[in-house]
Design a protein around this motif. Structure first.
Motif, PDB file in Angstrom:
ATOM      1  N   LEU A 172       0.857  -1.189   0.000  1.00  0.00           N
ATOM      2  CA  LEU A 172       0.000   0.000   0.000  1.00  0.00           C
ATOM      3  C   LEU A 172       0.883   1.225   0.000  1.00  0.00           C
ATOM      4  N   VAL A 174       0.782   5.155   0.902  1.00  0.00           N
ATOM      5  CA  VAL A 174      -0.067   5.900   1.839  1.00  0.00           C
ATOM      6  C   VAL A 174       0.485   7.315   2.015  1.00  0.00           C
ATOM      7  N   ILE A 204      -4.733   6.036   1.279  1.00  0.00           N
ATOM      8  CA  ILE A 204      -4.150   5.063   0.348  1.00  0.00           C
ATOM      9  C   ILE A 204      -4.209   5.631  -1.069  1.00  0.00           C
ATOM     10  N   VAL A 207      -2.467   0.622  -4.538  1.00  0.00           N
ATOM     11  CA  VAL A 207      -2.703  -0.686  -3.927  1.00  0.00           C
ATOM     12  C   VAL A 207      -2.087  -1.751  -4.823  1.00  0.00           C
TER      13      VAL A 207
END
Lengths: 467, 467
Positions: A172, A174, A204, A207
């Motif tokens: 992820l 972030v 986020i 992904v």
């Protein structure tokens, strides 16, 4: 809250202030719960901001941090517990525009958080015959970022466990909520910091998920005289290591006949069923097993003609939270619970609990792998009377060793393990020091002294007042 | 036995009568067992017949049936229990020439019985990035027909269970041993008739197997201070539902350092290990888990340079029966057993049994899915002294609730469930009424009154005499 100053600061980034649209983007499927419906129906943000890329996300977070404006991230709003609802107003950070599928490789896909699960699968299937391991029943509309931040598992969990399991999220990216936002890449052990944290401690922006082989999954419905027959069948099927399935969902009468309107023609009144998704190469084995187990196949998509299947929703949209949705469409007094029936006593516990609450509860199980064992969650439909009776039903479950993940609460802790998640709390201190991200969802942040064993729901003091 | 008449009957089909070649084609890896070595070392067929297609198989079986000549089918002879050894002489039906990979589709491959597993995987990988679910450690040389008829599982069983599980074989085409041989197609429940029947009740001429996604599996070796640490680690790793593995094999000291010569440079003397094959997309999660679990990665193929990995066998060839093979190469007094440690007590049972037999037994586990649970088989290496002591060690296992699949017996029943398989027996009556296929391997056929609880090995009266 100086929204005008914010608008100046983020000039050039798409915003929306029409109150009707803002209200609509401030909601999810919280109304599944009569309790949440009463508490949250009035909630609305002040403005919706829709960044196009990570650079715009950084500008928005920086500005909001300086101005002290709360930010609640939102994918496509398919959550059920107000995950994406802005309890103190401020900004809804709508990430649906960031929906690119960036990279596909064997076993992996990289995408932006707003990519919809079905859209990702279309791309990965076309690229290399792959698909995501896990998806909610809102597969056609849910975003990957929202699933990672607010979901836990679903279709595919019978094979892969849940999102909380190591390996079911790969990476992820972030952005922190600071005046100078940082961009962090989380992998391995660190992923837990923001997984299923409702966006309370970081936004986020990318992904990376594992992929598995895609198949032309076959929808099958197996009929049974009783719910417990369906439950035992589902349990035994789930334990067939050589039969590749993606969904095993026993559902009690009267739900199938009464609520699955498009499938009614295949069903008898009073029939309980087990929904199954099976890989084509496992069909022969599945049929042999079902015959051995005494199940009656009432619908098999591989055998059904085009007129028979015309207009039928896939069984995924009869399963998980969609079961409740279909019940609600027919009977608005229905709500639900989320139960874990712990291995190895799952079948006995299902029998015991359903016998204790015969009239108000309509059984619904979802078989999953959980910590290495095959067991089942329950998503029983409940004929709702009062909040007190609902609490009593919850207590009956817990007293009998069946933990409840309460879908009638908007906080992380009450919907989850009923304890502080120290890792997520520590990361919030680091990534959102002013506590501006999705306020009111992490009790440990809002009220470190909260007693999780008290019977009272947590009340967020800065919850927007109903006008 | 009128071999000359047979030769006339099957004129045009490839045969081999050179005694050295016939003897070589009459053997497998039975010599892993000192017991079988003594019993079977002299066994040889009269002739090897190598059909090119099913029509030639039919001609051979028809002729042998009329002439009363035994026929023992053989793939590539990689079995360990004399599965393909012709106890009463006659014909070795060498199916290695029938090795075409005929058809590949999503989740499926159709091939002839002599196709070698590695060859099938090369074809399915090139075609569509797929591979077989299961393979023995003799993957590079074993044939698919032999695996189905004489094997049970192996690499991949941690994910898919064993060949006996519904769905792990899709279809078998089988020729019967009759004057007018019939060709049968078996699917679903019927597959059990000939699966793991050593070719005693039909000759497999086509195999359809399920495929799964192929990955560039990464070989890893994790080091531990003790065997039980490696066992506990393997058990916990096997239960990680989101980490995709294909092999989890704890092996006790001194085996790794002493027997895995090419890997010795990575190992410390006295170190126990756990061999792992992990999918590339699961590597980060695997490493996080291993750190959490306190394992020390001593070899990781994804990190190793080309000089380091040059000449190293894959970990598959340190696992399952290859572990024993490597031990035997260093110490010819080593033999082995095959144990099931039943769930959920597998770890306690492993500890208990190994503590009872500390010096003669070197621990070796293989984690698998078995009837829906994660547990382990044991393939402990045994320092062989006498047949009596071996029996005593077997008894110690069984008295403590750990069934032994005895690799020192050449019959189906003694190596398996120690009871008549009524389905396979009934099918033999139908498909081989004269009892000419692989004589001596099915006790239920040879001696219906045999007492499986007697401590005495079954002695096949028509076993070829040592000359």
């Amino acid at each position: 809250m100086d929204i005008e100053a914010l608008k100046t600061e983020i000039d050039g980034i798409r915003i929306e202030e029409n109150p009707a649209v803002v209200k609509q983007k401030s909601r999810d499927f919280f109304w599944y719960s009569p309790v949440l419906k009463e508490q949250l129906d009035h909630i609305t943000a002040d403005i919706v901001v829709s960044p196009n890329d990570e650079a715009e996300v950084i500008r928005v977070l920086s500005a909001c941090c300086r101005l002290g404006i709360p930010v609640t991230p939102r994918g496509t709003g398919t959550g059920n517990y107000g995950q994406a609802m802005p309890l103190s107003g401020g900004v809804i950070l709508n990430l649906a525009e960031m929906s690119a599928v960036r990279e596909i490789a064997p076993g992996r896909v990289v995408c932006e958080p707003g990519a919809v699960l079905a859209q990702i699968d279309r791309a990965t299937r076309a690229h290399s015959g792959q698909e995501l391991r896990l998806s909610p029943s809102t597969y056609q509309t849910a975003s990957i970022g929202g699933f990672v931040a607010g979901g836990s598992g679903g279709i595919g969990s019978i094979r892969w466990g849940g999102l909380r399991d190591l390996g079911n999220i790969l990476r992820l990216r972030v952005v922190t909520m600071e005046e100078e936002p940082r961009v962090l890449e989380l992998t391995g052990e660190e992923l837990h910091k923001v997984t299923h944290a409702y966006g309370t401690n970081g936004i986020i922006t990318e992904v990376e998920m594992p992929l598995t082989a895609a198949y032309e999954w076959v929808d099958v419905i197996v009929g049974f005289e009783s719910f417990m027959d369906a439950a035992r069948y589902g349990n035994a099927l789930a334990r067939q290591d050589g039969i590749l399935t993606k969904l095993i969902s026993p559902i009690a009468a009267p739900a199938p006949f009464d609520y699955f309107k498009r499938h009614q023609k295949f069903l008898r009144e009073g029939q309980s069923v087990c929904l199954v998704m099976v890989a084509p190469q496992s069909l022969d084995a599945f049929r042999a097993f079902t015959e051995r187990a005494g199940g009656e196949v009432v619908f098999d998509a591989a055998d059904a003609g085009p007129e028979e299947t015309k207009g039928l929703p896939p069984v995924t949209e009869l399963s998980w939270n969609h079961t409740t949705l279909r019940a609600l469409r027919v009977d608005s007094a229905i709500t639900y619970l989320q139960v874990l029936y712990p291995f190895p006593n799952q079948i006995d516990l299902v029998a015991k609990i359903h016998a204790m609450i015969p009239d108000e509860m309509i059984g619904h199980l979802e078989f999953v792998r959980f910590d290495g064992d095959i067991t089942c969650f329950g998503l029983p439909m409940i004929r709702y009377s009062t909040a007190e009776r609902l609490e009593e039903i919850i207590r009956l479950h817990e007293e009998n060793g069946c933990p409840i993940f309460n879908p009638h609460r908007y906080t992380l802790e009450e919907g989850g393990m009923k304890q502080t998640d120290e890792v997520q709390l520590a990361f919030k201190r680091e990534a959102d020091p002013k506590g501006l991200l999705n306020p009111g969802k992490m009790i440990a942040w809002e009220n470190p002294d909260y007693d999780y064993r008290s019977d009272k729901p947590f009340l967020f003091p800065r919850l927007q007042r109903a006008s």
